[in-house]
Enzyme design. Structure first.
Site, PDB file in Angstrom:
ATOM      1  N   ASP A 310       0.850  -1.189   0.000  1.00 25.88           N
ATOM      2  CA  ASP A 310       0.000   0.000   0.000  1.00 25.88           C
ATOM      3  C   ASP A 310       0.889   1.244   0.000  1.00 25.88           C
ATOM      4  O   ASP A 310       1.855   1.334   0.758  1.00 25.88           O
ATOM      5  CB  ASP A 310      -0.911   0.008   1.234  1.00 25.88           C
ATOM      6  CG  ASP A 310      -1.873   1.183   1.214  1.00 25.88           C
ATOM      7  OD1 ASP A 310      -1.474   2.267   1.674  1.00 25.88           O
ATOM      8  OD2 ASP A 310      -3.017   1.025   0.734  1.00 25.88           O
ATOM      9  N   ASN A 318      -2.770  12.956  -3.962  1.00 20.99           N
ATOM     10  CA  ASN A 318      -3.861  13.379  -4.838  1.00 20.99           C
ATOM     11  C   ASN A 318      -4.392  14.754  -4.457  1.00 20.99           C
ATOM     12  O   ASN A 318      -4.615  15.618  -5.316  1.00 20.99           O
ATOM     13  CB  ASN A 318      -4.995  12.353  -4.788  1.00 20.99           C
ATOM     14  CG  ASN A 318      -4.740  11.173  -5.703  1.00 20.99           C
ATOM     15  OD1 ASN A 318      -3.988  11.276  -6.672  1.00 20.99           O
ATOM     16  ND2 ASN A 318      -5.344  10.042  -5.412  1.00 20.99           N
ATOM     17  N   ASP A 327      -1.667   9.428 -10.411  1.00 16.67           N
ATOM     18  CA  ASP A 327      -1.611   8.363 -11.416  1.00 16.67           C
ATOM     19  C   ASP A 327      -0.172   8.072 -11.831  1.00 16.67           C
ATOM     20  O   ASP A 327       0.206   6.913 -12.062  1.00 16.67           O
ATOM     21  CB  ASP A 327      -2.431   8.768 -12.631  1.00 16.67           C
ATOM     22  CG  ASP A 327      -3.930   8.771 -12.344  1.00 16.67           C
ATOM     23  OD1 ASP A 327      -4.685   9.291 -13.190  1.00 16.67           O
ATOM     24  OD2 ASP A 327      -4.343   8.253 -11.288  1.00 16.67           O
ATOM     25  N   GLU A 353      -4.722   2.489  -4.104  1.00 19.62           N
ATOM     26  CA  GLU A 353      -3.263   2.480  -4.043  1.00 19.62           C
ATOM     27  C   GLU A 353      -2.703   1.171  -3.514  1.00 19.62           C
ATOM     28  O   GLU A 353      -1.556   1.102  -3.096  1.00 19.62           O
ATOM     29  CB  GLU A 353      -2.783   3.634  -3.151  1.00 19.62           C
ATOM     30  CG  GLU A 353      -3.148   3.532  -1.674  1.00 19.62           C
ATOM     31  CD  GLU A 353      -4.504   4.144  -1.367  1.00 19.62           C
ATOM     32  OE1 GLU A 353      -5.320   4.262  -2.296  1.00 19.62           O
ATOM     33  OE2 GLU A 353      -4.720   4.486  -0.179  1.00 19.62           O
TER      34      GLU A 353
END
Length: 441
Positions: A310, A318, A327, A353
């Site tokens: 993770d 973000n 991304d 993620e």
């Protein structure tokens, strides 16, 4: 001891561990202050000892040390300094347990822009002499007190003065920073001063650090947990009977993968095998590849290790830099993992993620080493916009005849434990014997 009591005991231990780690992280601090109230021996040092003509004097005024210095030509590098005696060679003060130094210093002089030099002199009998004051290692920082009247720096930001190293012909082994036997602290004029009257006020210098270093404290906590875990397992073995081993074969377990992946059959039939953003397998593709491998028999699969991964604080990326940068980070992580795993390993995006790696023919210790290698690679990579990206890993093992969903949940749990223990780490969950399991860092 019944199961309910054991669970209460374990819950209390978890709470105490969390409180202890928080206490160590946000409290448990020590400090050492140099000011007028500390009553340390104070004197001045100037260039007259080197043949110069500069004159310095220090006094206490309104709770501050005030050094008046008259810089006179006569020495190539004229200077004045206020010196605080922290010890007498060969015995000094151990400052190695402190992390930062906060300086509250002001400067007035004829230069357009003043510069203060701060020295920490460390005595080491390998290169220092009690008869020569300047033989103590000179470690220094420079800064403009006019811009930062209160400045906090890390002790690691100090550097060993190059002129001192050259004069004393110091070997590479003794060239690094040392703060374990500091005999003096000096606040000095800058390296290039002009003749005239100079004044430096020293109101307060404070060193701060942890009473117990975080790494040492974590080792203590881990040791206590190991003792507690042994006691817990002993009580658990006395109060409960061992679980019966599952007798169904691995193929039946793999056929139930759809349930472990928590996707409806109809949705799986319409999903593509690849994640469109990263190009790696998605859950559907992972299931198909597992069924293909299972047809080759257990010897091709087991030992089977599972790695859950993770990206830490991905929401911050973000929110702070936009989904485009997020991304780009996801694609970069996927590319790094694909370049590191073995040919038969299965790598898939689990969602958001999160990623999962299934490693056929791999022992848990080998999977843990791979995860540690990936963790380091992610943390040192140059990411866009100067980001520092880290990741947390959970590693578990899957056994023949066991529901694979249980194995995945163990790896997921280990990953969340890595999050709880500070992120940017690998946690391993091992399974031993008949129904017993163990967590290992």
């Amino acid at each position: 001891m019944n199961i309910k009591s054991l669970n209460r005991w374990l819950g209390a231990l978890i709470v105490l561990t969390a409180l202890a780690l928080a206490w160590n992280q946000f409290a448990m601090e020590k400090s050492f202050v140099v000011d007028a109230a500390s009553r340390l021996p104070v004197n001045t040092v100037d260039d007259r000892s080197s043949g110069g003509k500069s004159v310095a004097a220090v006094k206490t005024e309104n709770g501050r040390f005030v050094m008046d210095c008259t810089i006179n030509p006569g020495y190539e590098w004229p200077y004045c300094a206020t010196a605080f005696e922290l010890g007498r060679a060969p015995y000094g003060m151990d400052l190695s347990g402190y992390d930062t130094m906060t300086l509250k210093v002001a400067y007035e002089g004829p230069e357009p822009q003043q510069q203060v030099r701060v020295f920490l002199l460390n005595y080491n009998p390998k290169y220092s002499s009690q008869k020569e004051y300047e033989s103590a290692k000179v470690q220094e920082i420079f800064y403009d007190p006019g811009r930062d009247k209160t400045l906090t720096v890390k002790l690691s930001q100090f550097t060993v003065a190059s002129w001192w190293s050259n004069e004393h012909n110091i070997s590479v082994q003794n060239a690094g920073l040392e703060f374990d036997n500091v005999v003096a602290l000096q606040v000095s004029t800058g390296g290039k001063v002009v003749p005239g009257a100079h004044r430096i006020w020293v109101e307060r210098i404070e060193f701060r650090g942890k009473l117990i270093a975080p790494a040492t404290f974590r080792l203590i906590v881990i040791g206590l947990w190991m003792l507690g875990l042994i006691a817990y397992l002993f009580g658990y073995s006395v109060s409960t009977r061992r679980k019966l081993l599952a007798t169904h074969r691995s193929r039946l377990s793999l056929q139930r993968l759809n349930e472990a992946l928590q996707l409806e059959k109809q949705s799986l039939q319409h999903m593509a095998h690849r994640d469109p953003l990263t190009g790696v397998l998605n859950r559907h593709g992972l299931g198909e590849e597992l069924l293909r491998l299972s047809a080759k028999g257990d010897k091709k699969l087991f030992p089977l290790s599972i790695v859950f991964m993770d990206i830490d604080h991905f929401k911050r990326i973000n929110d702070g830099h936009g989904h485009g940068v997020g991304d780009e980070v996801l694609r970069g992580v996927a590319e790094m993992v694909q370049g590191d795993i073995q040919r038969d390993d299965l790598f898939a995006r689990w969602g958001g993620e999160e990623f999962i790696i299934l490693c056929p023919g791999t022992e848990p210790s080998q999977a843990q080493a791979m995860a540690e290698r990936l963790r380091r690679a992610v943390s040192v990579r140059d990411w866009p916009h100067g980001l520092r990206v880290t990741s947390s890993f959970g590693v578990s093992e899957a056994r023949a005849g066991e529901d694979l969903g249980e194995s995945i949940r163990r790896a997921d749990g280990a990953m969340y434990r890595a999050k709880q223990m500070g992120r940017d780490r690998v946690e391993l969950h091992l399974v031993h014997g008949r129904g017993r399991d163990q967590d290992a860092a």
